[in-house]
Design a protein around this motif. Structure first.
Motif, mmCIF file in Angstrom:
data_model
loop_
_atom_site.group_PDB
_atom_site.id
_atom_site.type_symbol
_atom_site.label_atom_id
_atom_site.label_comp_id
_atom_site.label_asym_id
_atom_site.label_seq_id
_atom_site.Cartn_x
_atom_site.Cartn_y
_atom_site.Cartn_z
ATOM 1 N N SER A 141 14.826 13.180 -98.661
ATOM 2 C CA SER A 141 13.691 12.354 -98.017
ATOM 3 C C SER A 141 14.047 12.426 -96.327
ATOM 4 C CB SER A 141 13.652 10.970 -98.422
ATOM 5 O OG SER A 141 14.963 9.972 -98.087
ATOM 6 N N ALA A 142 12.751 12.192 -95.710
ATOM 7 C CA ALA A 142 13.155 12.275 -94.087
ATOM 8 C C ALA A 142 14.226 11.317 -93.773
ATOM 9 C CB ALA A 142 11.835 11.940 -93.631
ATOM 10 N N ASN A 143 14.310 10.178 -94.332
ATOM 11 C CA ASN A 143 15.493 9.094 -93.843
ATOM 12 C C ASN A 143 16.653 9.694 -94.121
ATOM 13 O OD1 ASN A 143 13.547 7.036 -93.276
ATOM 14 N ND2 ASN A 143 13.522 6.037 -95.344
ATOM 15 N N GLU A 196 19.309 13.097 -86.433
ATOM 16 C CA GLU A 196 19.217 11.989 -85.638
ATOM 17 C C GLU A 196 20.612 11.543 -85.079
ATOM 18 O OE1 GLU A 196 14.685 10.847 -86.735
ATOM 19 O OE2 GLU A 196 16.152 9.746 -87.266
ATOM 20 N N GLN A 197 21.550 11.499 -86.320
ATOM 21 C CA GLN A 197 22.912 10.775 -86.009
ATOM 22 C C GLN A 197 23.901 11.989 -85.687
ATOM 23 O OE1 GLN A 197 23.909 8.619 -89.619
ATOM 24 N NE2 GLN A 197 21.965 7.638 -89.707
ATOM 25 N N GLU A 198 23.716 13.210 -85.753
ATOM 26 C CA GLU A 198 24.629 14.038 -85.677
ATOM 27 C C GLU A 198 24.562 15.193 -84.710
ATOM 28 O OE1 GLU A 198 27.453 14.046 -86.877
ATOM 29 O OE2 GLU A 198 27.453 12.771 -88.469
ATOM 30 N N ILE A 199 23.063 15.214 -84.136
ATOM 31 C CA ILE A 199 22.532 16.011 -83.189
ATOM 32 C C ILE A 199 22.027 15.566 -81.883
ATOM 33 C CG2 ILE A 199 21.408 18.328 -82.566
ATOM 34 C CD1 ILE A 199 21.397 18.723 -85.788
ATOM 35 N N GLU A 200 22.476 15.754 -80.661
ATOM 36 C CA GLU A 200 21.821 15.192 -79.492
ATOM 37 C C GLU A 200 20.280 15.698 -79.222
ATOM 38 O OE1 GLU A 200 23.958 16.692 -76.114
ATOM 39 O OE2 GLU A 200 22.911 18.467 -75.904
ATOM 40 N N ARG A 201 19.618 14.575 -78.857
ATOM 41 C CA ARG A 201 18.154 14.904 -78.415
ATOM 42 C C ARG A 201 17.884 16.134 -77.485
ATOM 43 N NH1 ARG A 201 18.717 11.222 -81.713
ATOM 44 N NH2 ARG A 201 17.048 9.651 -82.301
ATOM 45 N N ARG A 234 9.898 17.114 -91.025
ATOM 46 C CA ARG A 234 8.817 17.319 -90.265
ATOM 47 C C ARG A 234 8.885 16.061 -88.975
ATOM 48 N NH1 ARG A 234 3.962 19.263 -91.572
ATOM 49 N NH2 ARG A 234 3.712 20.502 -93.557
ATOM 50 N N ARG A 235 9.612 15.070 -89.199
ATOM 51 C CA ARG A 235 9.488 14.108 -87.961
ATOM 52 C C ARG A 235 10.294 14.536 -86.737
ATOM 53 N NH1 ARG A 235 12.518 9.045 -90.814
ATOM 54 N NH2 ARG A 235 14.610 9.354 -89.519
ATOM 55 N N LEU A 236 11.342 15.545 -86.983
ATOM 56 C CA LEU A 236 12.159 15.931 -85.956
ATOM 57 C C LEU A 236 11.607 15.952 -84.314
ATOM 58 C CD1 LEU A 236 14.546 18.471 -87.743
ATOM 59 C CD2 LEU A 236 14.711 15.911 -87.110
ATOM 60 N N THR A 237 10.286 16.784 -84.440
ATOM 61 C CA THR A 237 9.522 16.735 -83.141
ATOM 62 C C THR A 237 9.342 15.396 -82.438
ATOM 63 O OG1 THR A 237 8.556 19.028 -83.580
ATOM 64 C CG2 THR A 237 7.695 17.823 -81.973
ATOM 65 N N ARG A 238 9.068 14.306 -83.331
ATOM 66 C CA ARG A 238 8.710 13.066 -82.780
ATOM 67 C C ARG A 238 9.882 12.480 -82.384
ATOM 68 N NH1 ARG A 238 6.088 12.862 -87.598
ATOM 69 N NH2 ARG A 238 7.242 10.969 -88.300
ATOM 70 N N SER A 239 11.158 12.779 -82.726
ATOM 71 C CA SER A 239 12.393 12.171 -82.409
ATOM 72 C C SER A 239 13.106 12.862 -81.292
ATOM 73 C CB SER A 239 13.298 12.249 -83.757
ATOM 74 O OG SER A 239 12.892 11.739 -84.996
ATOM 75 N N GLY A 240 12.366 13.640 -80.777
ATOM 76 C CA GLY A 240 13.020 14.501 -79.680
ATOM 77 C C GLY A 240 13.517 15.731 -79.569
ATOM 78 N N TYR A 241 13.440 16.392 -80.668
ATOM 79 C CA TYR A 241 14.008 17.703 -80.876
ATOM 80 C C TYR A 241 12.904 18.834 -80.612
ATOM 81 C CZ TYR A 241 17.809 14.730 -83.001
ATOM 82 O OH TYR A 241 18.547 14.027 -83.240
#
Length: 314
Positions: free
Chosen positions: A201-203, A210-215, A228-235
């Motif tokens: 899942s996305a979670n 999100e926990q292991e790679i810097e924005r 899919r949500r990685l762009t929204r998360s700043g990547y």
């Protein structure tokens, strides 16, 4: 307690880089105790109970009494605390796990060190491998490949995201370099992270990123919806859908090479016999050795430092 500077410590202690060096340097328990004292107190003894900086050994260097009368064991609060095994055996465990390319199985370790019980060998090795993650370690950055795979399971020939296997997500840095002779741009693998996750899942998957790679980093993945949500998360998300001529091994070569070698290690060294509840510790061992594959001496010292500065329960 913060960890000592690894480069400064390695220069001061010159850790062993081979089994021959270890056996020649650590012949007695006192030799090991003196080395451990320097690793745990590189700037000098500090009583963990009252903070006083004066103390003297009562029994070699294993038991220390501070100026206020507090008695402190050198191994108190570490993974070595309460162990019945001698320090020389522990040093061998640390060397084998941190520097041998294939690591070592509990059965091999039991035979090499002449331990009476397999359970003792397994417990020692598991305590070492469970201590190999440094607190507050630096995030992966710049450009990273991320994907997931299954490890173990009852049916090793079963493919796909379902089944009885354990799902593992991994991320590895992609580092560009230029060949000295031709100047041609090439890529090599940098630092690695591996984690057992409950599902795809996305979670679980995006959460790992999100926990292991810097924005702001460039993250390459396949087309699975869990990313899919990685762009929204700043990547900067480079998402490539697999298809004809675009298999995952082609679009994500570095992380798939890691997965291939990881599975070969699980089958070769451990014959595929890793219980799911212990798998994360084995992944931490593999990651630790992979990230330090060019520096075997400091790897031994770093593993020993982590063991001395972190509590562990098993």
């Amino acid at each position: 307690m913060s960890l000592p500077d690894p480069i400064k410590l390695a220069r001061a202690l010159r850790p062993p880089q081979s089994l021959r060096e270890l056996n020649g340097r650590f012949r007695t328990e006192t030799d090991c105790e003196e080395f451990l004292f320097q690793v745990r107190y590189p700037e000098g003894f500090v009583c963990p109970r009252c903070g006083v900086e004066r103390g003297w050994p009562l029994d070699g260097k294993r038991l220390i009494e501070c100026a206020n009368g507090h008695k402190v064991s050198l191994t108190a609060g570490t993974v070595l605390h309460g162990s019945r095994q001698d320090l020389i055996t522990w040093f061998h465990a640390v060397l084998f796990i941190s520097t041998l390319t294939p690591g070592i199985s509990a059965l091999q370790f039991q035979r090499q060190l002449g331990l009476k019980r397999y359970e003792t060998a397994f417990r020692m090795l598991h305590k070492v491998r469970s201590s190999l993650v440094a607190p507050g370690r630096e995030l992966l950055h710049r450009e990273i490949e991320v994907d997931e795979t299954f490890i173990g399971g009852k049916d090793p020939d079963r493919d796909g995201r379902g089944g009885d296997k354990v799902l593992v997500v991994g991320g590895i840095e992609v580092r560009p370099f230029s060949q000295a002779k031709t100047g041609k741009r090439r890529e090599r693998s940098g630092r690695l992270r591996l984690r057992v996750v409950a599902d795809a899942s996305a979670n679980s998957l995006a959460g790992f990123v999100e926990q292991e790679i810097e924005r702001g980093a460039i993250v390459h993945t396949d087309g699975w919806n869990g990313y899919r949500r990685l762009t929204r998360s700043g990547y900067v998300h480079d998402r490539t859908v697999q298809g004809k001529g675009r298999k995952a091994i082609h679009i994500l070569p570095h992380i798939h090479r890691v997965f291939s070698n990881l599975k070969a290690w699980v089958q070769g060294t451990h014959h595929g016999r890793i219980e799911p509840k212990y798998l994360q510790a084995y992944l931490d061992e593999y990651t630790f050795r992979f990230n330090r594959r060019f520096w075997p001496g400091p790897a031994f010292l770093r593993a020993l430092t982590l063991m001395l500065h972190h509590k562990h329960k098993i």
